[in-house]
Design a protein around this motif. Structure first.
Motif, PDB file in Angstrom:
ATOM      1  N   LEU A  20       0.863  -1.186   0.000  1.00  0.00           N
ATOM      2  CA  LEU A  20       0.000   0.000   0.000  1.00  0.00           C
ATOM      3  C   LEU A  20       0.895   1.232   0.000  1.00  0.00           C
ATOM      4  O   LEU A  20       1.923   1.249   0.681  1.00  0.00           O
ATOM      5  CB  LEU A  20      -0.872  -0.013   1.256  1.00  0.00           C
ATOM      6  CG  LEU A  20      -2.014   0.986   1.314  1.00  0.00           C
ATOM      7  CD1 LEU A  20      -3.168   0.513   0.435  1.00  0.00           C
ATOM      8  CD2 LEU A  20      -2.522   1.120   2.754  1.00  0.00           C
ATOM      9  N   GLU A  21       0.484   2.238  -0.738  1.00  0.00           N
ATOM     10  CA  GLU A  21       1.329   3.418  -0.850  1.00  0.00           C
ATOM     11  C   GLU A  21       0.474   4.677  -0.792  1.00  0.00           C
ATOM     12  O   GLU A  21      -0.574   4.745  -1.442  1.00  0.00           O
ATOM     13  CB  GLU A  21       2.057   3.348  -2.197  1.00  0.00           C
ATOM     14  CG  GLU A  21       3.225   4.277  -2.298  1.00  0.00           C
ATOM     15  CD  GLU A  21       3.940   4.104  -3.642  1.00  0.00           C
ATOM     16  OE1 GLU A  21       4.837   4.910  -3.906  1.00  0.00           O
ATOM     17  OE2 GLU A  21       3.581   3.197  -4.424  1.00  0.00           O
ATOM     18  N   ALA A  22       0.915   5.627  -0.003  1.00  0.00           N
ATOM     19  CA  ALA A  22       0.257   6.944   0.012  1.00  0.00           C
ATOM     20  C   ALA A  22       1.172   7.920  -0.693  1.00  0.00           C
ATOM     21  O   ALA A  22       2.361   8.002  -0.372  1.00  0.00           O
ATOM     22  CB  ALA A  22       0.016   7.388   1.453  1.00  0.00           C
ATOM     23  N   LEU A  61      -5.624   8.891   9.175  1.00  0.00           N
ATOM     24  CA  LEU A  61      -4.697   8.307   8.198  1.00  0.00           C
ATOM     25  C   LEU A  61      -5.077   6.863   7.890  1.00  0.00           C
ATOM     26  O   LEU A  61      -5.069   6.438   6.725  1.00  0.00           O
ATOM     27  CB  LEU A  61      -3.259   8.387   8.737  1.00  0.00           C
ATOM     28  CG  LEU A  61      -2.196   7.767   7.819  1.00  0.00           C
ATOM     29  CD1 LEU A  61      -2.128   8.506   6.486  1.00  0.00           C
ATOM     30  CD2 LEU A  61      -0.818   7.775   8.496  1.00  0.00           C
ATOM     31  N   LEU A  65      -6.001   5.379   4.259  1.00  0.00           N
ATOM     32  CA  LEU A  65      -5.267   4.262   3.652  1.00  0.00           C
ATOM     33  C   LEU A  65      -6.207   3.116   3.292  1.00  0.00           C
ATOM     34  O   LEU A  65      -6.057   2.461   2.265  1.00  0.00           O
ATOM     35  CB  LEU A  65      -4.183   3.757   4.612  1.00  0.00           C
ATOM     36  CG  LEU A  65      -3.023   4.719   4.907  1.00  0.00           C
ATOM     37  CD1 LEU A  65      -2.081   4.121   5.949  1.00  0.00           C
ATOM     38  CD2 LEU A  65      -2.254   5.072   3.643  1.00  0.00           C
ATOM     39  N   HIS A  66      -7.206   2.883   4.145  1.00  0.00           N
ATOM     40  CA  HIS A  66      -8.154   1.772   3.926  1.00  0.00           C
ATOM     41  C   HIS A  66      -9.220   2.145   2.894  1.00  0.00           C
ATOM     42  O   HIS A  66      -9.948   1.271   2.419  1.00  0.00           O
ATOM     43  CB  HIS A  66      -8.804   1.410   5.262  1.00  0.00           C
ATOM     44  CG  HIS A  66      -9.672   0.182   5.211  1.00  0.00           C
ATOM     45  ND1 HIS A  66      -9.386  -0.921   4.427  1.00  0.00           N
ATOM     46  CD2 HIS A  66     -10.834  -0.123   5.849  1.00  0.00           C
ATOM     47  CE1 HIS A  66     -10.333  -1.833   4.594  1.00  0.00           C
ATOM     48  NE2 HIS A  66     -11.220  -1.376   5.440  1.00  0.00           N
ATOM     49  N   VAL A  76      -3.954   7.069  -2.880  1.00  0.00           N
ATOM     50  CA  VAL A  76      -3.522   5.838  -2.214  1.00  0.00           C
ATOM     51  C   VAL A  76      -3.487   4.747  -3.275  1.00  0.00           C
ATOM     52  O   VAL A  76      -4.441   4.610  -4.054  1.00  0.00           O
ATOM     53  CB  VAL A  76      -4.498   5.452  -1.073  1.00  0.00           C
ATOM     54  CG1 VAL A  76      -4.115   4.108  -0.468  1.00  0.00           C
ATOM     55  CG2 VAL A  76      -4.517   6.523   0.002  1.00  0.00           C
ATOM     56  N   TRP A  78      -2.820   0.612  -4.241  1.00  0.00           N
ATOM     57  CA  TRP A  78      -2.767  -0.766  -3.747  1.00  0.00           C
ATOM     58  C   TRP A  78      -1.981  -1.582  -4.757  1.00  0.00           C
ATOM     59  O   TRP A  78      -2.377  -1.684  -5.905  1.00  0.00           O
ATOM     60  CB  TRP A  78      -4.188  -1.317  -3.585  1.00  0.00           C
ATOM     61  CG  TRP A  78      -4.242  -2.780  -3.236  1.00  0.00           C
ATOM     62  CD1 TRP A  78      -4.582  -3.821  -4.061  1.00  0.00           C
ATOM     63  CD2 TRP A  78      -3.936  -3.372  -1.972  1.00  0.00           C
ATOM     64  NE1 TRP A  78      -4.518  -5.001  -3.392  1.00  0.00           N
ATOM     65  CE2 TRP A  78      -4.116  -4.770  -2.103  1.00  0.00           C
ATOM     66  CE3 TRP A  78      -3.518  -2.856  -0.742  1.00  0.00           C
ATOM     67  CZ2 TRP A  78      -3.902  -5.649  -1.048  1.00  0.00           C
ATOM     68  CZ3 TRP A  78      -3.310  -3.740   0.297  1.00  0.00           C
ATOM     69  CH2 TRP A  78      -3.500  -5.127   0.151  1.00  0.00           C
ATOM     70  N   GLN A  91      -8.245  -6.288   2.079  1.00  0.00           N
ATOM     71  CA  GLN A  91      -7.975  -5.548   3.313  1.00  0.00           C
ATOM     72  C   GLN A  91      -9.134  -5.736   4.290  1.00  0.00           C
ATOM     73  O   GLN A  91     -10.255  -6.020   3.883  1.00  0.00           O
ATOM     74  CB  GLN A  91      -7.869  -4.047   3.014  1.00  0.00           C
ATOM     75  CG  GLN A  91      -6.812  -3.672   2.010  1.00  0.00           C
ATOM     76  CD  GLN A  91      -6.879  -2.190   1.664  1.00  0.00           C
ATOM     77  OE1 GLN A  91      -7.489  -1.390   2.365  1.00  0.00           O
ATOM     78  NE2 GLN A  91      -6.250  -1.835   0.554  1.00  0.00           N
TER      79      GLN A  91
END
Lengths: 256, 235
Positions: A20-22, A61, A65-66, A76, A78, A91
């Motif tokens: 996962l990347e923000a 946060l 992210l979710h 964000v 995935w 998730q």
């Protein structure tokens, strides 16, 4: 030879790709910025703790992210792509206050598997596993909402894990539980991690952090003040915000 | 000149002897009312759930409209349905005027906004509690509505009860579209109105007592069911 080198590079690139990347994720509410352009990656198989003072943006946060909240800026990703329905199914999240449907313990578990698309016959075995895992077999037919706080949270964790997520978010799952219940929740989460589930958890509890964390993302005023291995952030913090927090001092300065 | 006691005694006598006419009137009342409430629930429950659970453009307008329609004057609805179903109306060809079906249509129009508006409130509250978990599950809109309606089922019984109360006591609309025709469209409320105007107070009072008894029985049954659900923490 050249092809082999390229293959190795390609494999390394895949291996290094965060789950996962923000990217520049920001969030505002009522015109007030609450999260400021956060960049971070969650690597597979890690236990990442999100820590910080109250109001620093930890739960926010986690929700960004979710995918429970849409970022005001940034995105964000995935596995390197915009999250789709499959990403959501990979998730799961456990909330600080467990959300129990107005149904029995058994029906709560069945519901999660049903919406996950699991056929009826396969569900029964999986539900029994989850009941055993959460030590709730004796309470299967009880209404979920009459369970104790610890039992409800165990049910919530089991419900999240029974769908076999790749990534589990936990938002202060033990904040209102006694030590015995906390231990049971930690055991469930650690067992999931041992099976390869990536963990991202918000916690205020330093003892729990030491038992449960590989690395810490420390937030202050909606920004990442510091990120690093657990022993470093809690033992020798570089940021003034993290240092003040570990020493129990109030810190109101800017994180950078 | 009869006293109230005499009239009451005769009314109770009528109930106890339970003649065919009385039976016919009571059964038609139940048929019309229960059918209208069932149709209203089929429309109003999902409609209210959608408005309660989702944010969309125009949601505020729909909410205001539903709330306003809860207070629809029955005679206006009766007149509207009459105009639609009369020979000169667009649906006149169906030949439904002065039939129980026309009465069901009128009552459905009256009851649906009540069911939808109250459902919206119930579901909105429940959704506030479930929203994040449902989003985390990745529930589709349809699954979300179905789950909310199921989990709110005991509260929604009270909603259906409110609709039943409105329908069973309604007289203006069913009188206009049903015509109060003996053995065809005569229901309890229209009979009470007619018999009172004719001075036949015994039958009017007998029907009034039955209507009250019916309302009490249905209310008591629903409340008992809801209370048991509350005890089991399902409501």
């Amino acid at each position: 030879m050249r092809d082999t080198v390229m293959d190795i590079r390609a494999e390394s690139a895949v291996a290094a790709q965060p789950l996962l990347e923000a990217r520049g994720v920001g969030f505002s509410a009522g015109g007030q910025p609450l999260i400021h352009g956060i960049d971070l990656g969650i690597e597979p198989g890690r236990r990442t703790l999100v820590m910080g003072a109250n109001g620093s943006g930890k739960s926010l946060l986690l929700r960004l992210l979710h995918g429970l909240l849409t970022p005001s800026s940034g995105q964000v990703l995935w596995r390197g792509h915009a999250p789709d329905r499959g990403a959501r199914r990979a998730q799961a999240m456990v909330f600080q206050r467990p959300v129990m449907l107005r149904r029995s313990v058994l029906a709560n578990l069945n519901f999660a598997l049903k919406v996950h698309g699991m056929a009826g016959r396969a569900r029964a075995a999986r539900v029994q596993e989850a009941l055993d895992m959460a030590r709730l077999s004796d309470l299967a037919s009880h209404p979920a909402r009459v369970l104790s706080g610890g039992e409800q949270q165990r049910l919530a964790v089991a419900r999240a894990l029974m769908c076999e997520p790749d990534l589990l978010f936990l938002d202060e799952p033990t904040s209102s539980l006694d030590p015995a219940s906390t231990q049971m929740i930690e055991d469930l989460v650690n067992a999931a991690h041992a099976r390869g589930v990536t963990i991202v958890m918000v916690t205020h509890d330093l003892g729990q952090a030491r038992r449960m964390g590989d690395e810490v993302i420390f937030l202050h005023a909606g920004r990442v003040a510091e990120r690093g291995p657990l022993h470093q952030v809690l033992g020798a913090p570089r940021s003034e915000a993290a240092r003040a927090w570990t020493q129990g001092r109030l810190y109101t300065g800017t994180p950078h | 000149m009869f006293s109230f006691g005499d009239i009451m005694a005769e009314a109770l006598g009528l109930i106890l002897t339970w003649d065919r006419d009385l039976s016919e009137i009571v059964l038609l009342s139940l048929r019309v009312t229960l059918t209208a409430v069932a149709i209203s629930c089929l429309i109003g429950l999902p409609l209210g759930a959608v408005v309660g659970a989702f944010r969309f453009r125009g949601r505020g307008t729909v909410t205001v409209l539903l709330n306003a329609l809860m207070g629809l004057p029955p005679v206006v609805v009766g007149l509207f349905v009459y105009l639609m179903l009369s020979n000169a109306g667009p649906l006149g060809i169906l030949g439904l005027l002065y039939t129980p079906t026309a009465m069901i249509i009128a009552q459905t129009i009256l009851v649906t906004p009540i069911v939808a508006a109250l459902t919206k409130q119930v579901v909105e509250d429940l959704h506030g509690e479930y929203a994040e978990q449902f989003a985390s599950f990745g529930l589709t809109a349809r699954a979300r509505v179905a789950a909310l309606l199921w989990d709110a089922r005991y509260s929604l019984l009270t909603v259906a009860l409110a609709g039943f109360g409105r329908a069973v006591a309604e007289v203006g609309a069913v009188l206009i579209v049903g015509g109060n025709i003996n053995h065809v469209t005569r229901v309890m409320t229209t009979t009470i109105a007619l018999e009172t105007s004719k001075g036949n107070l015994e039958l009017a009072l007998a029907l009034g007592v039955l209507l009250l008894g019916l309302a009490v029985i249905v209310n008591a049954a629903v409340m008992a069911l809801r209370a048991s659900a509350v005890r089991a923490a399902y409501a």
